[in-house]
Design a protein around this motif. Structure first.
Motif, mmCIF file in Angstrom:
data_model
loop_
_atom_site.group_PDB
_atom_site.id
_atom_site.type_symbol
_atom_site.label_atom_id
_atom_site.label_comp_id
_atom_site.label_asym_id
_atom_site.label_seq_id
_atom_site.Cartn_x
_atom_site.Cartn_y
_atom_site.Cartn_z
ATOM 1 N N THR A 97 100.984 36.438 34.846
ATOM 2 C CA THR A 97 102.223 37.179 35.067
ATOM 3 C C THR A 97 102.514 37.253 36.568
ATOM 4 O O THR A 97 101.638 36.985 37.403
ATOM 5 C CB THR A 97 102.131 38.606 34.507
ATOM 6 O OG1 THR A 97 101.168 39.343 35.272
ATOM 7 C CG2 THR A 97 101.729 38.596 33.043
ATOM 8 N N GLU A 99 102.993 39.928 38.317
ATOM 9 C CA GLU A 99 102.169 40.991 38.902
ATOM 10 C C GLU A 99 100.747 40.505 39.180
ATOM 11 O O GLU A 99 100.171 40.797 40.237
ATOM 12 C CB GLU A 99 102.127 42.199 37.958
ATOM 13 C CG GLU A 99 101.417 43.411 38.537
ATOM 14 C CD GLU A 99 101.504 44.598 37.613
ATOM 15 O OE1 GLU A 99 101.726 45.710 38.107
ATOM 16 O OE2 GLU A 99 101.358 44.415 36.369
ATOM 17 N N GLU A 100 100.181 39.743 38.259
ATOM 18 C CA GLU A 100 98.826 39.223 38.444
ATOM 19 C C GLU A 100 98.763 38.276 39.634
ATOM 20 O O GLU A 100 97.780 38.277 40.376
ATOM 21 C CB GLU A 100 98.362 38.512 37.174
ATOM 22 C CG GLU A 100 98.028 39.444 36.026
ATOM 23 C CD GLU A 100 97.627 38.685 34.776
ATOM 24 O OE1 GLU A 100 97.633 37.427 34.809
ATOM 25 O OE2 GLU A 100 97.327 39.333 33.761
ATOM 26 N N ALA A 103 98.773 40.157 42.846
ATOM 27 C CA ALA A 103 97.522 40.900 43.045
ATOM 28 C C ALA A 103 96.343 39.996 43.385
ATOM 29 O O ALA A 103 95.346 40.472 43.950
ATOM 30 C CB ALA A 103 97.187 41.703 41.784
ATOM 31 N N ILE A 117 98.731 48.377 44.890
ATOM 32 C CA ILE A 117 99.923 48.740 44.118
ATOM 33 C C ILE A 117 101.125 48.908 45.039
ATOM 34 O O ILE A 117 102.233 48.447 44.736
ATOM 35 C CB ILE A 117 99.674 50.029 43.308
ATOM 36 C CG1 ILE A 117 98.633 49.760 42.206
ATOM 37 C CG2 ILE A 117 100.974 50.544 42.688
ATOM 38 C CD1 ILE A 117 98.178 51.002 41.479
ATOM 39 N N ILE A 120 102.331 45.439 46.214
ATOM 40 C CA ILE A 120 102.978 44.704 45.127
ATOM 41 C C ILE A 120 104.376 45.248 44.881
ATOM 42 O O ILE A 120 105.346 44.490 44.737
ATOM 43 C CB ILE A 120 102.126 44.774 43.841
ATOM 44 C CG1 ILE A 120 100.860 43.933 44.017
ATOM 45 C CG2 ILE A 120 102.924 44.295 42.631
ATOM 46 C CD1 ILE A 120 99.873 44.079 42.880
ATOM 47 N N GLN A 121 104.500 46.569 44.867
ATOM 48 C CA GLN A 121 105.813 47.175 44.641
ATOM 49 C C GLN A 121 106.767 46.854 45.796
ATOM 50 O O GLN A 121 107.939 46.544 45.578
ATOM 51 C CB GLN A 121 105.664 48.685 44.467
ATOM 52 C CG GLN A 121 104.990 49.090 43.172
ATOM 53 C CD GLN A 121 104.794 50.587 43.046
ATOM 54 O OE1 GLN A 121 104.845 51.335 44.036
ATOM 55 N NE2 GLN A 121 104.554 51.052 41.825
ATOM 56 N N SER A 124 107.590 42.919 45.740
ATOM 57 C CA SER A 124 108.345 42.525 44.547
ATOM 58 C C SER A 124 109.783 43.016 44.648
ATOM 59 O O SER A 124 110.723 42.312 44.254
ATOM 60 C CB SER A 124 107.680 43.067 43.280
ATOM 61 O OG SER A 124 107.674 44.485 43.268
ATOM 62 N N THR A 130 110.961 42.637 40.939
ATOM 63 C CA THR A 130 110.492 43.846 40.256
ATOM 64 C C THR A 130 110.661 43.755 38.743
ATOM 65 O O THR A 130 109.755 44.093 37.972
ATOM 66 C CB THR A 130 111.232 45.081 40.787
ATOM 67 O OG1 THR A 130 111.057 45.159 42.202
ATOM 68 C CG2 THR A 130 110.688 46.358 40.153
ATOM 69 N N LEU A 133 107.860 41.602 36.909
ATOM 70 C CA LEU A 133 106.438 41.830 37.156
ATOM 71 C C LEU A 133 105.570 41.599 35.918
ATOM 72 O O LEU A 133 104.467 41.049 36.027
ATOM 73 C CB LEU A 133 106.216 43.253 37.691
ATOM 74 C CG LEU A 133 106.589 43.480 39.152
ATOM 75 C CD1 LEU A 133 106.447 44.964 39.514
ATOM 76 C CD2 LEU A 133 105.707 42.637 40.069
ATOM 77 N N LYS A 134 106.031 42.005 34.762
ATOM 78 C CA LYS A 134 105.228 41.877 33.540
ATOM 79 C C LYS A 134 105.504 40.580 32.785
ATOM 80 O O LYS A 134 104.887 40.311 31.757
ATOM 81 C CB LYS A 134 105.513 43.065 32.609
ATOM 82 C CG LYS A 134 105.245 44.431 33.225
ATOM 83 C CD LYS A 134 103.779 44.618 33.589
ATOM 84 C CE LYS A 134 103.534 46.011 34.161
ATOM 85 N NZ LYS A 134 102.105 46.201 34.564
ATOM 86 N N SER A 152 103.515 36.561 47.536
ATOM 87 C CA SER A 152 102.063 36.624 47.351
ATOM 88 C C SER A 152 101.333 36.434 48.675
ATOM 89 O O SER A 152 100.312 37.077 48.933
ATOM 90 C CB SER A 152 101.601 35.564 46.340
ATOM 91 O OG SER A 152 102.162 35.800 45.072
#
Length: 265
Positions: A97, A99-100, A103, A117, A120-121, A124, A130, A133-134, A152
């Motif tokens: 994903t 988000e992954e 991270a 966190i 990332i926020q 994104s 945003t 993310l999922k 990233s």
């Protein structure tokens, strides 16, 4: 600072067990905060220079320093300081994903969860990711995959970002958006930005240009001076269309030819 000192690099040809020299006695330095273009003909060693700068390849001769860290030490701090964006963004995306993927580098650096966190926020949101993310990375278009790759890298707070052929896989809209993104990154974070490309569209806004020819540096200076070199196109470097149009307009304005005016007298 990224500093090349008489760097040599060769690739081994498996079939013939011979080495093919790519770079010989290459020396230059790039400071944090600079925007620099590196260009040359196909096979001139542009992408090799990118990999050497990021410590992914190690020179066979000479030395490369990132600040005062020699890349021969394989110090992981080099990869934090120098982020590399590949020609094909999907080649560096490792998360399932969005988000992954954002991270991944932070986890490798051991960044604590709360800071991870926050970063990332922050990034994104900055890159319009945003809402994704999922979602699987495969859901993103090529342009958004490049934005993810940039975000990233920025999450790791580098000093330099190197872009290798950054717009070759993008549609025209994202090609135009590319420089908007770069200039915003430069203004906000003060990074050193290195754009490596044969496409002069990618290079027309770089104040400084390094041209590689015949395994060595043929030019290192102001881009405006490079475009005036008579033999530059013989080196495999095309003059940007914007420069050609600008110079033509200046010649017309300087000539005695008066423009024809249409309409009532």
């Amino acid at each position: 600072m990224i500093r090349f000192e008489k760097v040599k690099f060769s690739y081994r040809t498996e079939q013939r067990k011979e080495t093919s020299s790519i770079l010989e006695e290459v020396s230059f330095q790039i400071r944090k905060g600079e925007i620099v273009g590196i260009c040359g003909s196909n096979g001139s060693g542009k992408s090799t220079t990118a990999l050497l700068s990021a410590g992914i390849l190690i020179p066979q001769g000479g030395d490369i320093f990132v600040d005062e860290i020699n890349t021969r030490t394989f110090n992981p701090e080099i990869q934090r300081k120098v982020g590399l964006i590949f020609q094909f963004p999907e080649h560096q995306i490792v998360g399932i994903t969005v988000e992954e993927d954002l991270a991944f580098g932070l986890e490798n650096l051991g960044v604590e969860r709360s800071k991870m966190i926050d970063r990332i926020q922050f990034f994104s949101q900055k890159f319009g990711l945003t809402e994704y993310l999922k979602k699987p990375v495969s859901y993103l278009s090529g342009g958004f995959q490049q934005k993810l790759a940039i975000a990233s890298v920025l999450c790791m707070e580098p000093d330099f970002i190197i872009f290798d052929e950054p717009t070759s896989q993008l549609d025209p809209w994202f090609q135009r958006e590319f420089w908007n993104i770069l200039l915003k990154i430069h203004a906000e974070f003060g990074l050193g930005i290195i754009v490596i490309s044969q496409r002069t569209f990618d290079l027309e806004k770089t104040p400084r240009l390094i041209i590689i020819k015949d395994k060595r540096i043929a030019f290192d200076g102001e881009s405006e001076k490079a475009w005036q070199i008579p033999e530059i196109e013989d080196w495999g470097v095309a003059i940007p269309e914007s420069v050609i149009v600008r110079d033509l307009r200046q010649k017309i304005e300087a000539s005695s030819i008066c423009p024809i005016r249409l309409g009532n007298k």
